[in-house]
Design an enzyme around this catalytic site. Sequence first.
Site, PDB file in Angstrom:
ATOM      1  N   ARG A 115     119.174  -5.133  50.910  1.00 58.18           N
ATOM      2  CA  ARG A 115     118.855  -5.514  49.534  1.00 58.18           C
ATOM      3  C   ARG A 115     118.167  -6.872  49.494  1.00 58.18           C
ATOM      4  NH1 ARG A 115     124.052  -6.049  47.313  1.00 58.18           N
ATOM      5  NH2 ARG A 115     124.843  -5.687  49.406  1.00 58.18           N
ATOM      6  N   HIS A 170     132.473  -4.361  50.341  1.00 60.29           N
ATOM      7  CA  HIS A 170     131.020  -4.480  50.526  1.00 60.29           C
ATOM      8  C   HIS A 170     130.325  -3.321  49.827  1.00 60.29           C
ATOM      9  CE1 HIS A 170     127.093  -4.861  52.400  1.00 60.29           C
ATOM     10  NE2 HIS A 170     127.462  -5.988  52.956  1.00 60.29           N
TER      11      HIS A 170
END
Lengths: 660, 249
Positions: free
Chosen positions: A273, A257
């Site tokens: 994000r 990740h």
Amino acid sequence: MQIIYTDVLVVGAGLAGQRAAIGAKRRGHDTIVLSLVPAKRSHSAAAQGGMQASLGNCLGASGDNEDIHFADTVRGSDWGADQEVVRMFTHTAPKGIRELAAWGVPWNRVQRGKHEITVDGKKQTVEESDAAHGLITSRNFGGTRKWRACFVSDGTGHAMLYTMSNQAIAAGIPVHERMEALALIHEGERCCGAIVRNLQSGELLAYVAKATCIATGGYGRIYRVSTNAVINEGMGAAIALETGIASLGNMEAIQFHPTAIVPAGILVTEGCRGDGGLLLDGAGHRFMPDYEPQKMELASRDVVSRRMEQHIAAGHGVQGRFGEHLWLDIRLLGKAHIERNLREVKEICHYFLGIDPVNDLIPVRPAQHYSMGGVRTDHRGQSPQLRGLFAAGESACWDIHGFNRLGGNSVAETVVAGMIVGDSMADFCDSQEGALQISTALVEEFGRRERQRLVAISSGTGGENAFELTRLMQDTMTASVGIFRHGERLREAVDTLQGLQRRAANITLRSSAPGANPELVAAYRLKRMLKLAQCTAFGALQRTESRGAHYRADYPQRNDREWLRRTLASWPDADATLPTLEYEALDIMGMELPPGWRGYGDRDYIAHPDTERRQHEIDAVLAGLGETADRYRRQQALMPFEHLLPTHLRKRNQRVGDEL
Amino acid sequence: MNQIAVKEAPRSLKIRILRHNPHDPGSSPHLQTFELEEAESMTLFIALNEIRQTMDPSLQFDFVCRAGICGSCGMIINGRPGLACRTLTRNLPECITLAPLPAFELIGDLSVNTGKWMRGMSEHLETWVHQRDQDKADIDRLEERMEPDLAEKIYELERCIECGCCIAACGTARMREDFVGAVGLNQITRFRLDPRDERSDADFYSLVGDESGVFGCMTLLGCEDYCPKDLPLAAQIAFLRRRMAATGS
């Protein structure tokens, strides 16, 4: 030894296990769930950002449907996924989320009127419609063309798991907590339950079941730096492997990740994000658009993680006290948004970093996060080799993720697989095949074998330390079987792991404490984790191509011609130090979406000769249908899948504006 | 940016742990002190694992997520209940005393059976949405609408992680074994707020309208003081008490 009889035994009480248990129980089968920890503490609770389901309610999601979710997922998998199963999954995901909505999950909802959002570093104003008001909303995530991640602030997994657990309690399903399955009981190629250790008293007992389901999550803790909970040691997959019969699929497919905080390795959600957060380097420069002009920070996780490491290697990292890292910047989202939709992130930053992400940058670096590999199953969740053994969720290789999972598809998989596998197990129990004939002598024999193994560990005098060997395994995996892999390093890792396997046979315990004895637990788990680590490292060594999260610096291209195949690892010889690897070809001629460019990442790949042939075939089929055929007919003509689903899950999903 | 001053020399921590293994007939509760060198960003999760791995492998404790999310690691830290995983040693003095959460069954050392307690509470209070014909919900159709603000209000109460800190901090829970505590009462307010749950105040009254429920609370507010998720427990209990008093009269 006490023997407990049940129709269905589910090992693992996360979202997948509990949903499968509810499904089997509703069909009238006695069901018991085993769990290392209290059910609500399962790692599903740590999922933050969202669950993918193509409801298409909010503006960013408008026009979404199963077809787009399907294509995003297949592209995300770098064509490693089983496309029929992806269809089953994307078709059922909206039903899964609506069921959870009815059961009590407080999904965030669409608010009519104007909203400010952050896209590509800039503020925009959008207006949500009256028609969508009050329906489940969704946020943007990586590798998707629509805003599809439905969420509950950034505590999505927590809210889902609490609702699921409460429904399991309402259904009267017992969860036997602090119980660890040590071995599957099987008679030839028929699984009949498990030998289980009570983690409070240390006692062994047997559970005999017509159907057994592994739902124990991933095996991230074979790595040193992982976002996973400490219980994610892959024991369910390991005991399936140790039958010598069941196989594990694509164990080398490990996801890293992009945004784990440094140094703790704790996840901060992709929602950061998705909601508009940016990645910055040591100079404060937003670097992702340089590498990925199409999707920027929201390319798939494998691509973003690789780009981050590439950028650090090029000398653009931040030199911190704990090594190099990059920055995640969510300051531009504003205080109100962070305190409402990213509150777990704020809390994590506060407690573990002593910073406030409203004003401060978050130090991040990629870390192991998800196991795409697991117990290989057919489309209904059963092991093709060991009848009566099922698997669901992260512990399974069902296989919707191929070589890279999209954010939000994991909790979606847990729920959908739970719905389907619960039904499969009920069908199996109802069928002639489900009838179980097993002698208690055989059960006792399996129990004796496990007891002898524990005694052998407890009485070992070789002087090796279980905790130290575990650390060496984790360091090896993080150093040599990480984001960038290379043949030479992988060969060394395989050798190192073989050495550790030999040393693990010589462990001496310093503690003989009655009861659980945590040192004994570490010792027996280590032996199993080493096998999973070896499946991962050896599988990665053999796979001489780059696909999704498996990146070989010495073979940087995806090679469909030779490697459009799923790795199957089994361990038929208990004394061997390497798994037996076989390969299962993925048939392009049956694919709805033949391999191509993903829309992000490298464009460069070695095509399979069937790809062009299949594309022509698809073009001809679609041309033959004419312009009037709707999307359902077009899909049906290319790759029918409804017949694979339980009958009650076959209907179409309604969306705003649809007649049903 | 974000630089925290590097300390001159690392501290030597003295971690005193209340130990007992009920499965060992020879064990009796006692305090044992471990000394270890403090590391940068050290949490009690890191410190306890270091003690187990290098000093005493029999030490029992519970961690799962180690990120303050799962609620496994509640313990008494220098006299106050809290989550060990997210407690940084730099915020504590050199001498740290750790004890298991009281009011729960002891499994061993710092490990207690909160899971069993919470499951019992859930069964007793029926902490799930009660809806007739719930099984017949048509999951092919659009979901029922809900006001966005209401969904957020429900989540606010659903953030409880059942860690048990509120029970350990509660005077009533220490005196009455059957008290459902702030964790239980908060769940009642959560389901009461949820329009999907068809239970009436009379139904809730039958669950918490006595001293094992909302009338057992002495308003000492320990629950709210030590809730790691900062849930508005005192206000919820006060509100529920008024509703229940009105329902019962």
